[in-house]
Structure formats: structure tokens, C-alpha cells
Design a protein around this motif. Sequence first.
Motif, mmCIF file in Angstrom:
data_model
loop_
_atom_site.group_PDB
_atom_site.id
_atom_site.type_symbol
_atom_site.label_atom_id
_atom_site.label_comp_id
_atom_site.label_asym_id
_atom_site.label_seq_id
_atom_site.Cartn_x
_atom_site.Cartn_y
_atom_site.Cartn_z
ATOM 1 N N LEU A 5 0.839 -1.177 0.000
ATOM 2 C CA LEU A 5 0.000 0.000 0.000
ATOM 3 C C LEU A 5 0.881 1.235 0.000
ATOM 4 C CD1 LEU A 5 -2.666 -0.960 2.673
ATOM 5 C CD2 LEU A 5 -2.879 -1.085 0.199
ATOM 6 N N VAL A 21 -3.630 1.944 -3.812
ATOM 7 C CA VAL A 21 -3.701 0.630 -3.185
ATOM 8 C C VAL A 21 -2.785 -0.362 -3.891
ATOM 9 C CG1 VAL A 21 -6.033 1.004 -2.317
ATOM 10 C CG2 VAL A 21 -5.725 -0.123 -4.526
ATOM 11 N N TRP A 23 -1.288 -3.079 -6.924
ATOM 12 C CA TRP A 23 -1.655 -4.420 -7.370
ATOM 13 C C TRP A 23 -1.074 -5.456 -6.420
ATOM 14 C CZ3 TRP A 23 -3.941 -5.862 -12.285
ATOM 15 C CH2 TRP A 23 -4.340 -4.769 -13.050
ATOM 16 N N THR A 144 -6.723 -8.869 -5.984
ATOM 17 C CA THR A 144 -6.880 -7.654 -6.796
ATOM 18 C C THR A 144 -8.010 -7.864 -7.778
ATOM 19 O OG1 THR A 144 -4.497 -7.221 -6.649
ATOM 20 C CG2 THR A 144 -5.722 -6.061 -8.384
ATOM 21 N N LEU A 164 -12.993 -2.541 -1.914
ATOM 22 C CA LEU A 164 -12.072 -1.970 -0.932
ATOM 23 C C LEU A 164 -12.504 -2.332 0.482
ATOM 24 C CD1 LEU A 164 -9.588 0.074 -0.815
ATOM 25 C CD2 LEU A 164 -11.310 1.785 -0.225
ATOM 26 N N ARG A 169 -8.048 -5.244 -3.686
ATOM 27 C CA ARG A 169 -7.459 -4.051 -4.286
ATOM 28 C C ARG A 169 -8.207 -3.732 -5.580
ATOM 29 N NH1 ARG A 169 -1.855 -3.445 -2.533
ATOM 30 N NH2 ARG A 169 -1.363 -5.055 -0.979
ATOM 31 N N GLN A 171 -8.975 -2.077 -9.041
ATOM 32 C CA GLN A 171 -8.360 -1.376 -10.166
ATOM 33 C C GLN A 171 -9.458 -1.150 -11.213
ATOM 34 O OE1 GLN A 171 -4.999 -0.592 -9.941
ATOM 35 N NE2 GLN A 171 -5.016 -1.584 -7.929
ATOM 36 N N ASP A 198 -7.951 2.493 -7.454
ATOM 37 C CA ASP A 198 -6.989 3.024 -8.411
ATOM 38 C C ASP A 198 -7.646 2.990 -9.789
ATOM 39 O OD1 ASP A 198 -5.255 3.089 -6.282
ATOM 40 O OD2 ASP A 198 -3.946 1.480 -7.036
#
Length: 213
Positions: A5, A21, A23, A144, A164, A169, A171, A198
Amino acid sequence: MDGELTVTAAGPHGSAFSGRVGWGSSPAVVVIDLCRAYTEPDGPFALPDPGPAVAAAGALVDAARSAGHPVLWTAVRYAPGLADGGLFVRKVPALACFAADAPGEWGRLTLTPAPGEPVVVKQYASGFFGTTLGPTLLGLGVDTVVLAGVSTSGCVRATAMDALNCGFRPQVVRQGCADRTPALHGNNLADLDAKYADVVDQAEALERLQRLA
């Protein structure tokens, strides 16, 4: 750095947002509600230009499959008569198109899941709320989630926030999402990137999926 992180320190007058955050080591692609209701010109939730998002989502799915990463899908389904729709279908009456007895097959997915790829059925915006998505991802060892689909301000946003909250994570792939207007799309991506996920370009997501194969 991958798997860590990143925290941005902020003074009393500095920005407290837009950390990363990052990958992890085990991604999955999750395609959110990408169905005929959004991608057909006469659909109840028709988008002005769904083609680029559909193409980007398809590229992410192909990359994940090639690299051996899981691909999961979400789809909205309601019982006949909307008995399981709660207040959501009162707030958004057009959701009635996803009832089992509704005409038009508007809930049919625009892209085709491969055999064995889970299709998680949901009744609310988040792919995690009241569904098996979280336990399924955990069972697959995923850390992720690479998110694409529709709409940016609605189900993509809600799913990213809950990802989250659940310790994944998120994306969000910029080109893989779409909304009713470019302004809604852009503003929600900016806010997601500031606080909950992200937001990444398609090229980065494709490269990461290949690298983590």
C-alpha cells in the motif's frame, strides 16, 4: 511497489486523497452488468457510445483468460413481479426490465462468459451486496479485482467501494467503463481514484495481467 500500500502523507492544508492501493499478486477481472439493456440502442439504459467500453472489457477478459486469471461476471436478475427488488426498483423503475418475466432479454450479457466462469446474480448496485462474489474471490485466492462494465457512477462505483471494504485491491479500468454522459463518467472516475480505487488505463491493466501470469 507491487503488493504494498502506498500512503501519501498530508499536512493540515495538504491533499489527503489519491493514495494508491496498488496491485497484489493474484488478480481477477470482474465485468459488471455489461448487458443488452446498456449496449443496445433501444435498451432501457442505452449508453450513447458503448462500443469502446465493450471492446476494452473484451480485451481485459481475453488477457485474463490467456494469463490464467479468473474472470467473473455480474448480472442483475429479479423474480417475476420484482418481489426481491426492494426499494431499489422503486427508485429506478426501469430496473423492471431485469425481471424474469420481462420481455426483451435486456439482462442478457453482451459478452459471453466461458464455461466455468462464475456469473454472480445481484439485485442491488454493488456486486458484493448480498451475493457470493466475495467468498468466490477469496476461494480463488484473488487479492486484486480489475473492474470493467457499467455504469461508472452506479454499479461500477458501488462494486469498487465494496471491493475496498472487503479487502480487495480495486483497479478500475478507465476505458472499460461507460456512463450516461462523459461528465458522469469522468467525475466518478476522478472521485473513485481519489478515495476508493486506483483508476488505471487499459494498457497498464493489460500489461499487469500479462506480467502476473
